[in-house]
Write a protein that holds these residues in place. Structure first.
Motif, PDB file in Angstrom:
ATOM      1  N   VAL A  60       0.867  -1.181   0.000  1.00 13.18           N
ATOM      2  CA  VAL A  60       0.000   0.000   0.000  1.00 13.18           C
ATOM      3  C   VAL A  60       0.902   1.228   0.000  1.00 13.18           C
ATOM      4  N   GLY A  61       0.691   2.098  -0.975  1.00 11.63           N
ATOM      5  CA  GLY A  61       1.535   3.276  -1.100  1.00 11.63           C
ATOM      6  C   GLY A  61       0.731   4.559  -1.007  1.00 11.63           C
ATOM      7  N   LEU A 253      -4.935   2.561  -9.720  1.00 11.61           N
ATOM      8  CA  LEU A 253      -5.700   3.734  -9.322  1.00 11.61           C
ATOM      9  C   LEU A 253      -6.960   3.333  -8.567  1.00 11.61           C
ATOM     10  N   ALA A 254      -7.690   4.349  -8.088  1.00 15.73           N
ATOM     11  CA  ALA A 254      -8.882   4.085  -7.273  1.00 15.73           C
ATOM     12  C   ALA A 254      -9.959   3.343  -8.050  1.00 15.73           C
ATOM     13  N   ASP A 255      -9.994   3.498  -9.383  1.00 16.19           N
ATOM     14  CA  ASP A 255     -11.002   2.796 -10.194  1.00 16.19           C
ATOM     15  C   ASP A 255     -10.498   1.445 -10.678  1.00 16.19           C
ATOM     16  N   THR A 291      -2.709  13.106 -13.139  1.00 11.15           N
ATOM     17  CA  THR A 291      -3.661  12.063 -12.740  1.00 11.15           C
ATOM     18  C   THR A 291      -3.491  11.718 -11.270  1.00 11.15           C
ATOM     19  N   LEU A 292      -2.241  11.716 -10.822  1.00 15.13           N
ATOM     20  CA  LEU A 292      -1.944  11.383  -9.431  1.00 15.13           C
ATOM     21  C   LEU A 292      -1.923  12.663  -8.603  1.00 15.13           C
ATOM     22  N   LEU A 293      -2.643  12.644  -7.503  1.00 10.86           N
ATOM     23  CA  LEU A 293      -2.720  13.808  -6.625  1.00 10.86           C
ATOM     24  C   LEU A 293      -2.053  13.487  -5.292  1.00 10.86           C
ATOM     25  N   PRO A 294      -1.274  14.418  -4.769  1.00  9.56           N
ATOM     26  CA  PRO A 294      -0.626  14.186  -3.475  1.00  9.56           C
ATOM     27  C   PRO A 294      -1.640  13.835  -2.397  1.00  9.56           C
ATOM     28  N   GLY A 295      -1.286  12.830  -1.597  1.00  7.96           N
ATOM     29  CA  GLY A 295      -2.171  12.383  -0.531  1.00  7.96           C
ATOM     30  C   GLY A 295      -2.967  11.149  -0.885  1.00  7.96           C
ATOM     31  N   PHE A 297      -3.963   7.356  -1.669  1.00  7.57           N
ATOM     32  CA  PHE A 297      -3.472   6.017  -1.369  1.00  7.57           C
ATOM     33  C   PHE A 297      -3.637   5.167  -2.619  1.00  7.57           C
ATOM     34  N   THR A 298      -2.715   4.252  -2.840  1.00  3.47           N
ATOM     35  CA  THR A 298      -2.746   3.441  -4.043  1.00  3.47           C
ATOM     36  C   THR A 298      -2.107   2.084  -3.782  1.00  3.47           C
ATOM     37  N   LYS A 299      -2.410   1.113  -4.650  1.00  4.16           N
ATOM     38  CA  LYS A 299      -1.781  -0.197  -4.585  1.00  4.16           C
ATOM     39  C   LYS A 299      -0.490  -0.171  -5.403  1.00  4.16           C
ATOM     40  N   VAL A 300       0.576  -0.665  -4.816  1.00 10.66           N
ATOM     41  CA  VAL A 300       1.892  -0.634  -5.451  1.00 10.66           C
ATOM     42  C   VAL A 300       2.361  -2.063  -5.727  1.00 10.66           C
ATOM     43  N   LYS A 301       2.808  -2.309  -6.967  1.00 11.37           N
ATOM     44  CA  LYS A 301       3.443  -3.585  -7.312  1.00 11.37           C
ATOM     45  C   LYS A 301       4.895  -3.298  -7.652  1.00 11.37           C
ATOM     46  N   LEU A 302       5.781  -3.950  -6.926  1.00 13.74           N
ATOM     47  CA  LEU A 302       7.214  -3.740  -7.112  1.00 13.74           C
ATOM     48  C   LEU A 302       7.841  -4.995  -7.715  1.00 13.74           C
TER      49      LEU A 302
END
Length: 392
Positions: A60-61, A253-255, A291-295, A297-302
Motif C-alpha cells: 500500500v503506497g 488507481l482508485a477505479d 492524474t496522481l494527486l498528493p495524498g 493512497f494506491t496499490k503498489v506492485k514492485l
C-alpha cells in the motif's frame, strides 16, 4: 439288400459324426478364453516450459508531491497585490504577492544617505592621515597626532563597511516585499486577503506551490522482503547497469485501472523501523497529466526479481504433502515416476520449480491422484483433441 443296409448304416454314421463335430465346435467356442485388453489410467500431460518469470511484491503506497513549498512573507507589511490565479501553473521567479514597500524604500534611502556620509568622513580622515605622516617624519607632528589620525581613518573606514551592510540589509528587505515563486508548479488558493497584515509578526503563510509533473510513491516493505532482495543481489534504491531489469513499480488507481507510467525505486531506508518491522521505500514516477494527486493512497506492485529461463509448471500438477512437493513425470515407456521437487515462488496459476525437473520433460497435470509410481498410462496432451500413447 446288403448295399441298402450299408448306405443306411453309413448315413447314420455321418449324422453321428456331424453331431459330434458340431458339439466339439461348440465346446471349443464355449471353453475358449476371451482375450482381455488391459485398461490403463488416462491422464493429461504437459511439457515443462522455460520462461522469464517476473516476481512482484504488493504494498500500500501513498502519493507525495515531488516538491511542496510553502510561500511565506519574510517581511512585515500590508498585502497590496496578488499577481496570480489560484490553482494555476506558476513559473519559477514569478512575482506572486506584493507587500507595501513605502517603509522599506525609506530605509533604503536612509541607508544610502548614511553610507554617503560615512564615505565622505572616510575620505577626510584619509586626507588628514596623509598630511600627518610627512610631518611626523620631519618631527613637526607628535606620535599622538599620528595615532589619532590613523584611528580616525580606521574608524571612518569601519563606518563605511557598516553602512554598506545596512544598505544591503535594507535592499534585501525591500526585495522581500515582492514574494516570488522559488519553483515552477501549481499554486494553491491564497491563505490571506488583500489588505491583510502579513509577515513575521503576523500571518506569514501566503500560499503553497506543488510540483506535480513528477510525484513520489512512498510505501513500506517487510524486513523479510529486504532479506530476499539481498539474496538476489538487488540493492533497492541503487541502479545496477549490469542487470537486464530494474526494480520498477506500477500502481493501481482508485477505479482499479493500471496507471500507464512506471516508476523506479530511488531510495530505501537504511534501517528497519523497530515498531512496525518494516522499512521505507520511495519510487519516483512521472505525472504529466496530473492524474496522481498528493495524498492519494494506491496499490503498489514492485518488481522484486526476474528469474530468467526458469522451469515453470502448473500449480495443479504439484502434489504437496508434509514431506515436500511431488510431481508425476512421464517416462518414454509410458510409465510414470513420482519425483520430489523443490518449488519456488508462485506466479498466478503456475509455480517455479527450483530443482528436480528439466526443461522438455513431460509431467502429469490431470489425473495423477489415481496413479501409483511405475503405473503405465494412456495420455493426451493439453489442448489436444486426440489421444496418443507409447504403446501402453
Amino acid at each position: 439288400m446288403r448295399f441298402e443296409r450299408f448306405i443306411i448304416k453309413n448315413k447314420k454314421l455321418l449324422v453321428v459324426l456331424s453331431i459330434v463335430t458340431v458339439i466339439a465346435i461348440l465346446i471349443i467356442i464355449l471353453t475358449k478364453k476371451e482375450e482381455v485388453t488391459p485398461v490403463y489410467p488416462v491422464v493429461e500431460i504437459e511439457q515443462v516450459k522455460q520462461e522469464n518469470v517476473e516476481i512482484y511484491g504488493e504494498y500500500v503506497g501513498r502519493v507525495r508531491a515531488h516538491q511542496f513549498v510553502e510561500i511565506r512573507a519574510r517581511v512585515e507589511g500590508y498585502l497590496e497585490e496578488m499577481l496570480f490565479e489560484e490553482g494555476t501553473q506558476v513559473s519559477k521567479d514569478q512575482v506572486l504577492f506584493v507587500i507595501n514597500q513605502d517603509r522599506y524604500k525609506a530605509r533604503v534611502d536612509k541607508a544610502k544617505a548614511q553610507l554617503n556620509k560615512d564615505k565622505a568622513q572616510a575620505r577626510k580622515a584619509e586626507r588628514d592621515l596623509e598630511r600627518i605622516r610627512p610631518l611626523y617624519t620631519q618631527n613637526a607632528a607628535s606620535q599622538l597626532d599620528l595615532d589619532n589620525a590613523t584611528a580616525a581613518y580606521e574608524t571612518a573606514t569601519a563606518s563605511v563597511t557598516m553602512s554598506e551592510a545596512d544598505l544591503y540589509q535594507a535592499e534585501l528587505e525591500l526585495g522581500y516585499t515582492e514574494v516570488i515563486s522559488p519553483i515552477s508548479g501549481y499554486i494553491s488558493e491564497s491563505q490571506v486577503d488583500l489588505g491583510t497584515l502579513v509577515g513575521p509578526g503576523a500571518k506569514s503563510h501566503l500560499a503553497t506551490i506543488i510540483k506535480m509533473d513528477t510525484v513520489m510513491i512512498d510505501f513500506s516493505m517487510t524486513a523479510l522482503d529486504y532479506l530476499k532482495s539481498k539474496e538476489r543481489n538487488v540493492e533497492l534504491g541503487q541502479r545496477d547497469t549490469l542487470r537486464s531489469w530494474q526494480p520498477y513499480v506500477t500502481i493501481t488507481l482508485a477505479d482499479n485501472t493500471i496507471y500507464p507510467h512506471k516508476g523506479l525505486v530511488d531510495f530505501a531506508a537504511p534501517q528497519v523501523d523497530e515498531v512496525t518491522g518494516t522499512f521505507s521505500v520511495r519510487a519516483e514516477m512521472t505525472n504529466p497529466d496530473r492524474t496522481l494527486l498528493p495524498g492519494q493512497f494506491t496499490k503498489v506492485k514492485l518488481l522484486l526479481d526476474m528469474r530468467e529461463n526458469a522451469n515453470v509448471v502448473p500449480l495443479k500438477s504439484v502434489d504437496i504433502e508434509k514431506g515436500g512437493a511431488y510431481i508425476y513425470v512421464l517416462r518414454s515407456d509410458a510409465t510414470v515416476e513420482r519425483r520430489f521437487i523443490e518449488i519456488g515462488p508462485e506466479i498466478g496459476n503456475n509455480v517455479v520449480v527450483e530443482r528436480g525437473l528439466s526443461a522438455g520433460e513431460f509431467i502429469v497435470t490431470e489425473g495423477y491422484h489415481k496413479l501409483m509410481p511405475g503405473d503405465k498410462v494412456e495420455f493426451y496432451y493439453k489442448n489436444s483433441d486426440t489421444d496418443s500413447d507409447f504403446g501402453g
